[in-house]
Design an enzyme around this catalytic site. Structure first.
Site: not given
Ligand code: IPE
Ligand code: IPE
Ligand code: MG
Length: 249
Positions: A27, A44, A75
């Site tokens: 994350d 990403h 997601n």
């Molecule tokens: C969890 O991260 C899912 C992945 C890392 C693929 P998210 O960013 O989607 O989760 P939340 O929204 O903080 O719970």
């Molecule tokens: C994790 O990083 C990757 C995915 C969930 C695909 P995020 O995209 O959730 O990054 P933050 O949490 O918004 O910083």
């Molecule tokens: Mg996230």
């Protein structure tokens, strides 16, 4: 799992006490980009480099299973442009890493509602899984379009059908039988779950499988996560006293 490579000598790790299965909620890509006034997609892209580094480190250290949460069922609710970019990146990652996976004896596996992924990604997954199926040094398990609750419901549905067909008696429904209906049926439960970016939640990841998993949460954003921090976390894991509800002695 045999023919483990000799552990690299940059650590004082006790290799006997390494977890067999490490799961990671990767994350913080978006926040990494935001801090730099960049588009989330850049985060990403940088995150993919961290994936390569941690896969390589895991394999060198002798971890047998590495599960990476790359895309959750939730997601799918992100802006379409971000979803599209993630899918392009995923496909690119699969195609570019194939050789490296084969060279390093890593078998690719995927868990989740894979039929929701774009055709091109499904095809790349099938191809990479087929070309690495003979590998035995490590399993790289990608959680894609994955949610723990949908996974549990899928198992419940399958078991209910078996009971209705008269193939199964409800008294035969044990933890082992239930586990056998999950995506992770061939994979032991993770001993260690790491989450980057500091959020204190599991976000629908491996809900059944983490019943007794050690949780380690680091504030580091995923694109900044390094092999060195990974090794540090493995050391912290080794100092944990895993009691499983029993007493110390
Ligand atoms: C969890 O991260 C899912 C992945 C890392 C693929 P998210 O960013 O989607 O989760 P939340 O929204 O903080 O719970
Ligand atoms: C994790 O990083 C990757 C995915 C969930 C695909 P995020 O995209 O959730 O990054 P933050 O949490 O918004 O910083
Ligand atoms: Mg996230």
């Amino acid at each position: 799992m045999n023919s483990k490579p000799a552990p690299s000598n940059d650590t004082q790790q006790d290799f006997s006490a390494l977890p067999k299965h490490v799961a990671i909620i990767m994350d913080g890509n978006g926040r990494w980009a935001k801090k730099r006034l960049l588009n989330r997609i850049k985060g990403h892209e940088k995150g993919a480099d961290a994936v390569r580094a941690i896969v390589e480190a895991s394999r060198e250290l002798g971890i047998s299973y590495l599960t990476l949460y790359a895309f959750s069922t939730e997601n799918w609710q992100r802006p379409q442009a971000e979803i599209d970019a993630l899918m392009v990146l995923l496909k690119r990652f699969l195609m570019s890493e194939q050789k490296e996976l084969i060279k390093n004896g890593i078998r690719l596996n995927a868990v989740g509602e894979l039929d929701r992924l774009p055709d091109g990604v499904q095809e790349a997954l099938r191809e990479t899984m087929a070309s690495t199926v003979q590998n035995h040094d490590m399993v790289l398990n990608l959680a894609l379009s994955y949610g723990g609750r949908p996974e549990i419901l899928k198992a419940v549905r399958e078991i209910a059908h078996e009971v209705r067909r008269g193939e199964l008696n409800p008294d035969q429904i044990t933890e082992a039988l239930f586990s056998d209906h999950l995506y992770t049926r061939q994979i032991p439960d993770p001993e260690l779950l790491i989450r980057t970016s500091g959020e204190m939640r599991v976000s629908n990841f491996l809900l059944w499988q983490i019943a007794y998993t050690e949780l380690i949460i680091t504030p580091t954003l995923w694109p900044d996560f390094t092999r060195e921090e990974f090794i540090e976390i493995l050391r912290t894991y080794q100092q944990r006293d895993r009691r499983f509800g029993r007493t110390d002695d």
